[in-house]
Design an enzyme around this catalytic site. Structure first.
Site, PDB file in Angstrom:
ATOM      1  N   SER A  44       0.833  -1.207   0.000  1.00  0.00           N
ATOM      2  CA  SER A  44       0.000   0.000   0.000  1.00  0.00           C
ATOM      3  C   SER A  44       0.862   1.250   0.000  1.00  0.00           C
ATOM      4  O   SER A  44       0.518   2.252  -0.644  1.00  0.00           O
ATOM      5  CB  SER A  44      -0.952   0.001   1.190  1.00  0.00           C
ATOM      6  OG  SER A  44      -0.260  -0.135   2.417  1.00  0.00           O
ATOM      7  N   GLU A  45       2.002   1.237   0.712  1.00  0.00           N
ATOM      8  CA  GLU A  45       2.948   2.354   0.677  1.00  0.00           C
ATOM      9  C   GLU A  45       4.381   1.857   0.811  1.00  0.00           C
ATOM     10  O   GLU A  45       4.632   0.793   1.396  1.00  0.00           O
ATOM     11  CB  GLU A  45       2.682   3.361   1.805  1.00  0.00           C
ATOM     12  CG  GLU A  45       1.498   4.292   1.573  1.00  0.00           C
ATOM     13  CD  GLU A  45       0.310   3.913   2.423  1.00  0.00           C
ATOM     14  OE1 GLU A  45      -0.767   4.491   2.209  1.00  0.00           O
ATOM     15  OE2 GLU A  45       0.450   3.032   3.292  1.00  0.00           O
ATOM     16  N   THR A  46       5.295   2.634   0.274  1.00  0.00           N
ATOM     17  CA  THR A  46       6.736   2.439   0.442  1.00  0.00           C
ATOM     18  C   THR A  46       7.320   3.768   0.925  1.00  0.00           C
ATOM     19  O   THR A  46       6.952   4.825   0.414  1.00  0.00           O
ATOM     20  CB  THR A  46       7.401   2.008  -0.872  1.00  0.00           C
ATOM     21  OG1 THR A  46       6.871   0.739  -1.267  1.00  0.00           O
ATOM     22  CG2 THR A  46       8.904   1.890  -0.717  1.00  0.00           C
ATOM     23  N   PHE A  64       5.270   6.878  -0.810  1.00  0.00           N
ATOM     24  CA  PHE A  64       4.644   6.636  -2.108  1.00  0.00           C
ATOM     25  C   PHE A  64       3.649   5.485  -2.026  1.00  0.00           C
ATOM     26  O   PHE A  64       3.934   4.435  -1.442  1.00  0.00           O
ATOM     27  CB  PHE A  64       5.705   6.286  -3.163  1.00  0.00           C
ATOM     28  CG  PHE A  64       6.552   7.453  -3.573  1.00  0.00           C
ATOM     29  CD1 PHE A  64       6.294   8.137  -4.754  1.00  0.00           C
ATOM     30  CD2 PHE A  64       7.608   7.881  -2.773  1.00  0.00           C
ATOM     31  CE1 PHE A  64       7.080   9.214  -5.136  1.00  0.00           C
ATOM     32  CE2 PHE A  64       8.395   8.964  -3.139  1.00  0.00           C
ATOM     33  CZ  PHE A  64       8.126   9.636  -4.322  1.00  0.00           C
ATOM     34  N   HIS A  75       0.920   4.438   8.884  1.00  0.00           N
ATOM     35  CA  HIS A  75       1.788   3.283   9.114  1.00  0.00           C
ATOM     36  C   HIS A  75       3.181   3.487   8.506  1.00  0.00           C
ATOM     37  O   HIS A  75       4.174   3.030   9.084  1.00  0.00           O
ATOM     38  CB  HIS A  75       1.093   1.969   8.691  1.00  0.00           C
ATOM     39  CG  HIS A  75       1.449   1.405   7.363  1.00  0.00           C
ATOM     40  ND1 HIS A  75       0.908   1.865   6.189  1.00  0.00           N
ATOM     41  CD2 HIS A  75       2.289   0.381   7.031  1.00  0.00           C
ATOM     42  CE1 HIS A  75       1.390   1.157   5.176  1.00  0.00           C
ATOM     43  NE2 HIS A  75       2.230   0.259   5.660  1.00  0.00           N
TER      44      HIS A  75
END
Length: 287
Positions: A44-46, A64, A75
């Site tokens: 979902s995100e990096t 991102f 998170h």
């Protein structure tokens, strides 16, 4: 050239029960390469750790999704802080870390085995417009009379909050699977009093390719919900929320109030290694 990465389980209740985050550090990457790497990780995100530019910050992070950069997300904030500490980061003030991100400076504190961030201010709040509400109802496949309240809860990702009458109603929602255009919906419903968990949370977002994705655990929406519940008198002290239940996860979010809304959870590194940055840069050229 290589970069370091860590996969961090955030808001977990035991290994592999929270929301995984990739944290990349140790390389000077351009925006296109960061976005290409985020798409490749397919989470979902990096998050990308960088030196701070603000004199009060301990580190800087860029966040991102699969489709775009976010000024703030929950998170990734806790996971990036965990990774920074694991790499030997020492905060200017013991027990208090200051993160720099697109939304500004975010205080983070350590509390036993948990990290917690101070909820940032909302960028948009208030009632949801009628046209937007109709779209939400169509996506959620929920009748209007089941909505207790709907309001903007945007602290960066663009959330619209939808409250239902109970946790069971939240868990029963079967949304559509595709939606053209960007949408970010958060659901919240109360559990029966007296249990270990007070609220059930679900969040749904578009992935940029038309698919609707459910996030395992979402710190940013939980931060917005904390203020919502406090302002409306639905929560007057600390509480625990659950998220990821429909996905087979056991995400736990610990909310405290002390003049600020603190959104906390457990973090754990489950894997780490190196990445060939040159390959990622080449891939970004063709994206």
């Amino acid at each position: 050239m290589t970069a370091r990465f860590a996969l961090v389980d955030v808001f977990h209740d035991g290994p592999f029960t929270g929301n995984p985050l990739a944290v990349v550090s140790g390389a000077d990457l351009d925006t296109a390469t960061m976005q290409a790497m985020a798409r490749w990780f397919n989470l979902s995100e990096t998050a990308f750790l960088l030196p701070p530019t603000h004199p009060e910050a301990d580190y800087r992070v860029r966040i991102f999704t699969l489709a775009h950069e976010l000024p703030f997300a929950g998170h990734p904030t806790l996971g990036a802080c965990h990774a920074w500490l694991a790499l030997g980061g020492t905060p200017r003030q013991a027990g208090r870390i200051v993160q720099e991100c697109g939304a500004g400076l975010v205080p983070i504190r350590q509390n036993g085995d948990r990290l917690a961030f101070a909820a940032p201010p909302l960028l948009r709040e208030g009632p949801v417009e009628e046209a937007t509400l109709r779209d939400l109802l169509a996506v959620l496949r929920v009748d209007r009379e089941r909505i207790v309240e709907a309001r903007w809860a945007d602290n960066g990702p663009g959330w619209v909050g939808v409250m239902l009458a109970s946790a069971d109603e939240v868990l029963a929602v079967e949304p559509i699977r595709r939606h053209e255009g960007r949408i970010d919906i958060g659901l919240v419903g109360a559990h029966a009093p007296g249990g270990d968990v007070a609220w059930e949370i679900r969040t749904l977002f578009s992935d940029g390719a038309g698919a609707l994705v459910e996030d395992p655990v979402t710190g940013s929406f939980n931060a917005a919900v904390a203020g919502w519940l406090r302002e409306t008198g639905r929560a007057t002290g600390p509480y625990v929320a659950a998220q990821g239940t429909r996905l087979g996860r056991r995400g736990q979010i610990f909310v405290d109030y002390d003049g600020a809304d603190w959104i906390g959870g457990r973090t754990l590194t489950v894997a780490e290694g190196t990445l060939p940055v040159d390959l990622a840069s080449r891939q970004a050229q063709f994206a």
